[in-house]
Design a protein around this motif. Sequence first.
Motif, PDB file in Angstrom:
ATOM      1  N   ARG A  97       0.821  -1.217   0.000  1.00  0.00           N
ATOM      2  CA  ARG A  97       0.000   0.000   0.000  1.00  0.00           C
ATOM      3  C   ARG A  97       0.852   1.263   0.000  1.00  0.00           C
ATOM      4  O   ARG A  97       0.390   2.326  -0.418  1.00  0.00           O
ATOM      5  CB  ARG A  97      -0.943   0.004   1.203  1.00  0.00           C
ATOM      6  CG  ARG A  97      -2.097  -0.969   1.090  1.00  0.00           C
ATOM      7  CD  ARG A  97      -3.195  -0.628   2.066  1.00  0.00           C
ATOM      8  NE  ARG A  97      -2.782  -0.818   3.444  1.00  0.00           N
ATOM      9  CZ  ARG A  97      -2.954  -1.946   4.143  1.00  0.00           C
ATOM     10  NH1 ARG A  97      -3.540  -2.995   3.556  1.00  0.00           N
ATOM     11  NH2 ARG A  97      -2.555  -2.043   5.401  1.00  0.00           N
ATOM     12  N   VAL A  98       2.082   1.169   0.474  1.00  0.00           N
ATOM     13  CA  VAL A  98       2.975   2.329   0.519  1.00  0.00           C
ATOM     14  C   VAL A  98       3.763   2.473  -0.780  1.00  0.00           C
ATOM     15  O   VAL A  98       4.271   3.551  -1.080  1.00  0.00           O
ATOM     16  CB  VAL A  98       3.944   2.210   1.719  1.00  0.00           C
ATOM     17  CG1 VAL A  98       4.791   3.464   1.865  1.00  0.00           C
ATOM     18  CG2 VAL A  98       3.165   1.961   3.006  1.00  0.00           C
ATOM     19  N   LEU A  99       3.837   1.387  -1.551  1.00  0.00           N
ATOM     20  CA  LEU A  99       4.639   1.386  -2.771  1.00  0.00           C
ATOM     21  C   LEU A  99       3.777   1.704  -3.987  1.00  0.00           C
ATOM     22  O   LEU A  99       2.641   1.249  -4.087  1.00  0.00           O
ATOM     23  CB  LEU A  99       5.300   0.021  -2.968  1.00  0.00           C
ATOM     24  CG  LEU A  99       6.195  -0.475  -1.825  1.00  0.00           C
ATOM     25  CD1 LEU A  99       6.692  -1.888  -2.132  1.00  0.00           C
ATOM     26  CD2 LEU A  99       7.366   0.463  -1.600  1.00  0.00           C
ATOM     27  N   ALA A 100       4.337   2.464  -4.919  1.00  0.00           N
ATOM     28  CA  ALA A 100       3.654   2.727  -6.179  1.00  0.00           C
ATOM     29  C   ALA A 100       3.609   1.437  -6.998  1.00  0.00           C
ATOM     30  O   ALA A 100       4.495   0.582  -6.877  1.00  0.00           O
ATOM     31  CB  ALA A 100       4.380   3.821  -6.952  1.00  0.00           C
ATOM     32  N   PRO A 101       2.586   1.268  -7.851  1.00  0.00           N
ATOM     33  CA  PRO A 101       2.493   0.026  -8.636  1.00  0.00           C
ATOM     34  C   PRO A 101       3.747  -0.274  -9.454  1.00  0.00           C
ATOM     35  O   PRO A 101       4.134  -1.429  -9.599  1.00  0.00           O
ATOM     36  CB  PRO A 101       1.283   0.292  -9.546  1.00  0.00           C
ATOM     37  CG  PRO A 101       0.455   1.285  -8.795  1.00  0.00           C
ATOM     38  CD  PRO A 101       1.431   2.154  -8.067  1.00  0.00           C
TER      39      PRO A 101
END
Length: 317
Positions: free
Chosen positions: A205-209
């Motif tokens: 959830r904290v990381l960009a796709p």
Amino acid sequence: MDELTGEFEAERGHLLAVARRMLGSRSEAEDAVQETWLRFSGALSDPEQRARVRDLRGWLITTCSRICLDVLRSARVRREAYPGQWLPEPVVTTVPTADGFAPDPAERAVRADQIGTALLVVLERLTPEQRVAFVLHDVFAVPFSDVADVLAVTPEAARQLASRARRAVHRPDAPQHSADLAEQRRVLTAFVAAVESGELEQLVRVLAPGVVAIGDSGGHFPAARQPVVGAEAAGRLLLGLFNQARKWGAMRVRPVVVDGTLGWQSEVPYRDGRTMRIVTSFAVHEGRVTGVFNQLNPDKVGELPPLGPDAAWPPRW
């Protein structure tokens, strides 16, 4: 000579900023600036010759850029033989005081002079000519006529080189970084909490796709030979790295600023008794981490001061 020295020293910082962006290496940039001084002091030591140069900064930038172009062309061969992934030598500074995180209209002007690991990584994709054209025109607003003079091409060709570079820098798969220090702190605090939880779902959830994770060990320690791309793949890698580090022993961490963005310096006992010294920097865009860059090549971080006894995980900015 004293007058020449004074004139050059007044421009040294600007030249170093130009060379650092072109070369991605502080040591190589310092060498290029020193070579610029040698050419400057040799070519313009005659007062009459000096009087003919009306734009000293332009003369120095042109000279320094030509030196950097030669270095880039030779470095391209060296980089192709580099073991694993390549990251720049980190420029590490202290974290600002609490007031330094507050939104401030002046911060944009300050950050405009910072580089960020993400940009340096993307610039590595460019040809030497594209990189010089982009840095000179897009970063330092040098006219295309002067860029063309550096590259020995027409102004239109210089414009095309900068345009191609611009497209590469803004490609969808390039790690973007736009966050100010306050947003970086919020996002990295969430990143650390997610790593501490050990839950992949929370970290994703904290990381960009399209987040990218890159590690440069220079062949001294195990590291992925290709960038790890994607939130789930990068998340699994990062959780695995932190779990492995905990098994080897206590990890010591000091929050720092790396090339103008928040990160940390850490020391981890390796399984063979060596100590891994790591500088980690991040790219943050639209509330998520878009890039994680681990520099653990001893040749690039060996001169950093060792961490004190107060350094501990988790880091707090």
